[in-house]
Write a protein that holds these residues in place. Structure first.
Motif: not given
Length: 458
Positions: A219-230, A313-320
């Motif tokens: 639904e929105h971008a998130s921190h790739s370090g905090m949530f990446g891998g899950a 580029a930033s450390n972000t999980l892309s939503p779309e």
């Protein structure tokens, strides 16, 4: 008359190339982001060239409505001369709009400054397709020089202004002007030749199915370090999904996409490398003969992507993520059926439950020429005499979707697909160019064809 026409062509070539150079200087691009006045300027310049041939009863600059909104398409030139005494009517088609130049730094000379180098004329549109426009004009000049007003051949000159932008108003233009444009033979000068010395009649074209695919996982971008891998980001899902479109050899792996069963001429990997600039370390993709892969089988290419740039580029999980998918469809398969097969394939393989949406669908059917008609025989003879070599029946991996509109509107017409390009023209690429001797052969051939058709009774 043949020799008189060839002499007139030779005498007129310098003027034709000078006029081509002037057209190349006009950056007529149909994309709305570019100055549309340049397209209008291009249309006026070509209308004047048509008027000055002296062969037409009427020359007009027209537009037609784009379906679904009332917007008008880009300007086209329509010039007509009525047939007399039972002679056929021949339509000559080309387009005056061009591709955007792309990255100017990749051009060795300015894209809109015509430059002659090593027997080639460089510039955007020098080959695709302002050379097609000038091949028509130059052959008509030669015909008028030899025949004057003693000409019974019917003529329609149709120079479109939006072919590179999807020919959005094409079908409506034909319907609006059907009576004026009705023809027995249609010459589409927007294809290529076997090589710079050997002419070709294009007998097959692939169709196209292009669309935008949006892949959404968050639904929105998130921190790739905090949530990446899950948490699956949209780029991961897009990469996994797109990879299913091809097998390990790079051949299309979508059930429901057809392959045309047809023989192809000899064509080596070395020729492919030379014509396309394929380095020795990079291997061709697909299976079967090289030309069967290009002419008779489907292909799928990702031609665009909306995603964060390298600079931003930033450390972000892309939503779309949105990509542009461009498929070429084997001749003989309905483009709508091909698109439906690709959509089914993608929806069935969406990874991690990603949401998929499809938009901006653009479809165009391929084309197979009926080579049994008298016009094809006349064209082959004219090409042989114009180039001094026997022509090759050519398949083309690209698409000219509007030909299906011509077939639908004028079912009795024989359609000839010819062109002025050679394999090194680099249409749509930086450093596009026209081989000058190929242009000479094209004008000679078309002048001979028109002269001979002017003596033919229906």
């Amino acid at each position: 008359m043949d020799q008189s026409l060839l002499d007139a062509v030779e005498g007129g070539l310098p003027a034709a190339l000078a006029d081509l150079g002037r057209l190349v200087r006009i950056p007529g691009i149909a994309w709305p982001a570019f100055d549309q006045e340049q397209l209008r300027l291009s249309a006026r310049a070509i209308a004047k060239l048509a008027e000055d041939t002296g062969v037409f009863d009427e020359v007009r600059i027209l537009t037609a409505e784009i379906p679904g909104g009332g917007e008008q398409g880009q300007p086209a030139i329509l010039a007509t001369r009525a047939a007399r005494n039972g002679r056929p009517t021949v339509m000559l088609y080309a387009h005056h709009d061009v591709q955007p130049p792309g990255d100017d730094t990749l051009w060795e000379t300015p894209p809109f400054e015509p430059t002659v180098r090593d027997g080639r004329l460089y510039g955007r549109g020098a080959a695709d397709d302002k050379a097609g426009v000038m091949a028509h004009i130059a052959s008509l000049r030669a015909l008028h020089e030899v025949r004057g007003d003693d000409l019974d051949l019917g003529l329609v000159l149709f120079i479109e202004g939006e072919e590179e932008f999807g020919s959005r108003s094409f079908a409506r233009f034909l319907a609006d002007n059907a009576d004026a444009m009705r023809s027995d033979v249609i010459v589409v000068a927007d294809s290529g030749n076997w090589d710079s010395e050997t002419p070709a009649v294009t007998v097959s074209l692939r169709g196209n199915a292009k669309f935008h695919l949006t892949v959404r996982t968050l639904e929105h971008a998130s921190h790739s370090g905090m949530f990446g891998g899950a948490v699956p980001d949209a780029m991961l899902a897009t990469i996994r999904l797109l990879s299913t479109l091809w097998d390990e050899q790079g051949a299309v792996a979508v059930d429901g996409l057809d392959t045309r069963d047809a023989a192809t001429p000899d064509y080596t990997e070395a020729t492919l490398r030379d014509e396309v600039g394929l380095p020795q370390g990079v291997q061709p993709i697909g299976d079967g003969t090289i030309l069967s892969r290009i002419w008779n089988k489907p292909s799928i290419t990702v031609t665009g992507i909306d995603f964060t740039s390298v600079e931003a580029a930033s450390n972000t999980l892309s939503p779309e993520v949105t990509v542009v998918v461009s498929a070429r469809v084997a001749p003989g398969q309905d483009a709508a059926d091909a698109y439906a097969a690709i959509e089914r394939h993608l929806r069935a393989r969406a990874p991690f439950g990603a949401e998929l949406s499809f938009s901006e669908v653009d479809l165009g059917d391929g084309f197979l020429v009926d080579t049994a008609g008298w016009a094809v025989a006349e064209a082959r003879e004219a090409l042989r005499d114009g180039y001094g070599k026997d022509p090759v029946d050519l398949g083309v991996g690209g698409s000219i979707p509007f030909i299906s509109d011509l077939v639908r509107e004028f079912p009795g017409a024989q359609i000839l697909v010819t062109g002025v390009e050679d394999p090194h023209s680099r249409a749509h690429s930086p450093n596009e160019s026209l081989h000058l001797e190929t242009f000479r052969g094209a004008v000679r051939s078309e002048a001979l064809l028109l002269g001979r058709l002017s003596e033919r009774s229906l």
